[in-house]
Enzyme design. Structure first.
Site, PDB file in Angstrom:
ATOM      1  N   THR B 147       0.881  -1.175   0.000  1.00  0.00           N
ATOM      2  CA  THR B 147       0.000   0.000   0.000  1.00  0.00           C
ATOM      3  C   THR B 147       0.917   1.223   0.000  1.00  0.00           C
ATOM      4  OG1 THR B 147      -0.241  -0.217   2.406  1.00  0.00           O
ATOM      5  CG2 THR B 147      -2.010  -1.092   1.026  1.00  0.00           C
ATOM      6  N   LYS B 169       4.088  -6.960   3.796  1.00  0.00           N
ATOM      7  CA  LYS B 169       3.837  -5.541   3.565  1.00  0.00           C
ATOM      8  C   LYS B 169       3.366  -4.915   4.864  1.00  0.00           C
ATOM      9  CE  LYS B 169       0.417  -3.544   3.007  1.00  0.00           C
ATOM     10  NZ  LYS B 169      -0.547  -2.782   3.894  1.00  0.00           N
ATOM     11  N   THR B 180      -2.812  -2.487   7.931  1.00  0.00           N
ATOM     12  CA  THR B 180      -2.381  -3.852   7.882  1.00  0.00           C
ATOM     13  C   THR B 180      -0.947  -4.241   7.683  1.00  0.00           C
ATOM     14  OG1 THR B 180      -4.460  -4.358   6.917  1.00  0.00           O
ATOM     15  CG2 THR B 180      -2.835  -6.067   6.855  1.00  0.00           C
ATOM     16  N   GLU B 266       6.447   3.932   9.066  1.00  0.00           N
ATOM     17  CA  GLU B 266       6.075   5.308   8.736  1.00  0.00           C
ATOM     18  C   GLU B 266       6.970   6.330   9.422  1.00  0.00           C
ATOM     19  OE1 GLU B 266       1.356   4.607   8.029  1.00  0.00           O
ATOM     20  OE2 GLU B 266       2.047   5.310   9.968  1.00  0.00           O
ATOM     21  N   ASN B 394       0.601  10.745   8.708  1.00  0.00           N
ATOM     22  CA  ASN B 394      -0.670  10.384   9.308  1.00  0.00           C
ATOM     23  C   ASN B 394      -1.600  11.558   9.546  1.00  0.00           C
ATOM     24  OD1 ASN B 394      -0.620   7.442   9.805  1.00  0.00           O
ATOM     25  ND2 ASN B 394       1.320   7.995  10.762  1.00  0.00           N
ATOM     26  N   THR B 399      -7.655  10.663   3.292  1.00  0.00           N
ATOM     27  CA  THR B 399      -8.241   9.523   2.564  1.00  0.00           C
ATOM     28  C   THR B 399      -8.917  10.007   1.304  1.00  0.00           C
ATOM     29  OG1 THR B 399      -9.958   9.801   4.234  1.00  0.00           O
ATOM     30  CG2 THR B 399      -8.649   7.790   4.291  1.00  0.00           C
TER      31      THR B 399
END
Lengths: 399, 399
Positions: B147, B169, B180, B266, B394, B399
């Site tokens: 992703t 991943k 995930t 991240e 974040n 989105t």
């Protein structure tokens, strides 16, 4: 900023600079109640305790405590035997200038963990501190207990013949290399120690334990509630008519201090109010509310004004509380963003629910409401976002 | 990047673009084991489960599963009945092109929580996915499951006649609006399902549960271990001589994938290895290690290369484990920064312990070692720092 702790009768306070802070700002504070003052204390649950926490807790358990001395700059935590000896020396010196028995002097410290207290400077400044004690010293007290706080925090309330005042400090449960949330609440009512302890537990504890800046419980957190009796109304307790209103006033001061603490949290741009209902118990509700408020993914979403209901569901599901996913409803402000564990497809539609949720996220205070079933448990937690400034304050600040 | 899941004999794989990702990157992946392949699975403990997790878990519990289809883009979590139906449709379509019974097809999804799967595009791409299946498809598989991962993650190991391969991943336990951690490990050994489940539990679970990017457990986390038997060595189990080396090879692949996951976390600038020993139990040690690794104050201190032992002590003390503060020792790299719960005054001296601790903090991987007593419990957790980039990813990703 109001007088705070000296608003009620029967209290004198002071704050001076002992020269510990490189800036020369005030760093030593004293609050003294009239003879007969009673006290209740709430202390950190961290297993690693600062020396003054151990000292104050023991004295209150022994039925003592009418005054408190606070040094800011060093937390006197992780300092071992030397730290315990330093705390004893500080309260001896403070009790001497306050003219009270040494066992009645409590202590709080806030600042760098591990670094020894600058004892010579602190002891040397005591006479000046004692000389400055006065019924108008509440503001100086509130100033001197600050570490990286950007504003002094005081609050006041009245209830019939009674007054209630308070002061607090803290920008993180533990702040940049400096520790601690400290809060001091005073009243001129005459309250027996056991009743005062009940008042602290029932009315102040929920207000302060509802705060979470970063999920990190300090080694030094302390809330002290003093009652001087100087209002001259005779003892008041739970059986008396005046009690409920007095308790409300105490809670009002606690709530006002808690709100000031969260608004001055490290790097805060948005305050988050998380309300959870329908949990099996209040404790479960609190666990869920803290999980949501402390989630770095929720905190960064609040910073970015992105409602992101998936992150809220994730936090609820991972909280450890046995919830049924199909019973979880979530609102951002007034906007429903999950129903029965499902994010409605309308949320993702253009001009759908998401637009109104985003508008709610742009307010200075964001309400995240979660219902997890039909249980009686509910909780309310005050948190804040996770911003670049939080990382800067905590990552770039060097002890 | 190596072949990964198709390194062992008996596996074909593929990855194609179904056009779900706006970038046009590959977003649909398939891994198929030879007939007789056995499987073991490890799944998220989040109470809010993605539809494919429920489906895969049920099939493995029923003794089925020789293949898995993975879609990236939508997590198919918080999608209710529709999500469950979508997952069934996807495995039906995948089983058809793979030519296997539908009950043997498992599923994983990763991406936005709540948004429905783009079913028409996914189903339409299935024939192309089936046509692309091949023994060299491991790299395409690893690419298509990503992703916001910045690099594909694969690993390989050999043990005598056996080969072990893997792909994974994930950039956060839950990543920017995408969910995930997924990991797939394959071997050409022939292993009975119960033995394979033991292998997954004993050798893979500790490797993946030791990871923490942000303390947030995804709704979709899945680790699948497939054994094809295509090495033609006959069944191998714990009683066989070859077992220990095979288990080591499986663990080696798991460890390599876990290390790649944390290095691509991240906003990561520094990987943190937290080792805890002397706790009452391994579980207690793990609780303490996670508390240290997940503490935002420790994470920002690592980002700022500031050893800050007070923050480590704070995290240990607040972990909930009943430790004795006077037994806590802390090292940063090889430098002792707390002994018996006390930060030595030498730490604060110029050119003292702090200098060498700071040097250790500037390494790309920082070791924080904590001893809390003489108990038998120990744990090892892999975390990372909290950087401006984490907040950007974040907080600003929408989105």
């Amino acid at each position: 900023v109001s007088a705070g702790v000296t608003f009620p009768a029967g209290f004198t306070a002071a704050g001076v600079s002992a020269g510990v802070k490189p800036s020369g700002a005030a760093d030593l504070a004293l609050l003294v109640g009239a003879p007969g003052t009673s006290v209740a204390g709430l202390f950190t649950t961290n297993r690693v305790l600062a020396a003054p926490v151990t000292l104050s807790r023991e004295r209150i358990a022994a039925g003592r405590g009418t005054a408190v001395v606070v040094n800011s700059g060093q937390a006197n935590a992780a300092t071992g035997e030397r730290g315990a000896a330093d705390a004893r020396r500080i309260v001896e010196a403070a009790a001497a200038v306050a003219g009270i028995p040494v066992d009645d002097m409590l202590a709080c410290s806030t600042g760098v963990i591990g670094e020894p207290v600058h004892l010579p400077e602190v002891v040397e400044a005591m006479p000046a501190l004692g000389a400055a004690l006065g019924p108008d010293g509440g503001r100086a007290f509130a100033d001197a207990i600050m570490t990286t706080d950007t504003v002094a925090k005081t609050a006041e309330a009245s209830s019939g013949p009674y007054r209630v005042g308070g002061a607090a400090k803290g920008v993180g449960m533990i702040s940049p290399n400096l520790a601690t949330m400290l809060a001091f609440v005073t009243t001129d009512a005459a309250v027996a120690p056991a009743d005062l302890a009940g008042l602290a537990h029932d009315r102040l504890k929920p207000r302060f334990t509802a705060l979470t800046v970063d999920g990190c419980t300090s080694t030094n957190d302390t809330v002290l509630l003093f009652a001087s009796g100087a209002a001259d109304q005779g003892p008041v307790g739970p059986a008396d008519r005046a009690w409920a209103a007095l308790a409300d006033a105490v809670e009002e001061v606690g709530a006002a201090l808690a709100a000031q603490l969260i608004r001055d949290a490290e790097g805060v741009t948005t305050v988050t109010l998380v309300e959870v209902e329908g949990a099996p118990s209040d404790g479960d509700a609190r666990t869920i509310a803290k999980a949501v408020a402390d989630s770095p993914l929720v905190k960064t979403a609040v910073f970015g004004s992105d409602p992101n209901p998936g992150r809220i569901l994730q936090a609820v599901g991972a909280s450890g509380v046995e919830v049924s996913p199909s019973l979880i409803d979530v609102w951002v402000g007034d906007t429903p963003v999950a129903r029965g564990g499902v994010i409605p497809p309308a949320y993702f539609a253009a001009d759908g629910l998401r637009g109104s949720a985003e508008r709610a996220m742009r307010e200075p205070e964001v309400l995240l409401r979660v219902r997890v079933g039909e249980g009686p448990g509910r909780s309310r937690v005050l948190g804040c976002d996770l911003s670049y400034a939080y990382v800067e304050i905590n990552g770039e600040y060097t002890t």
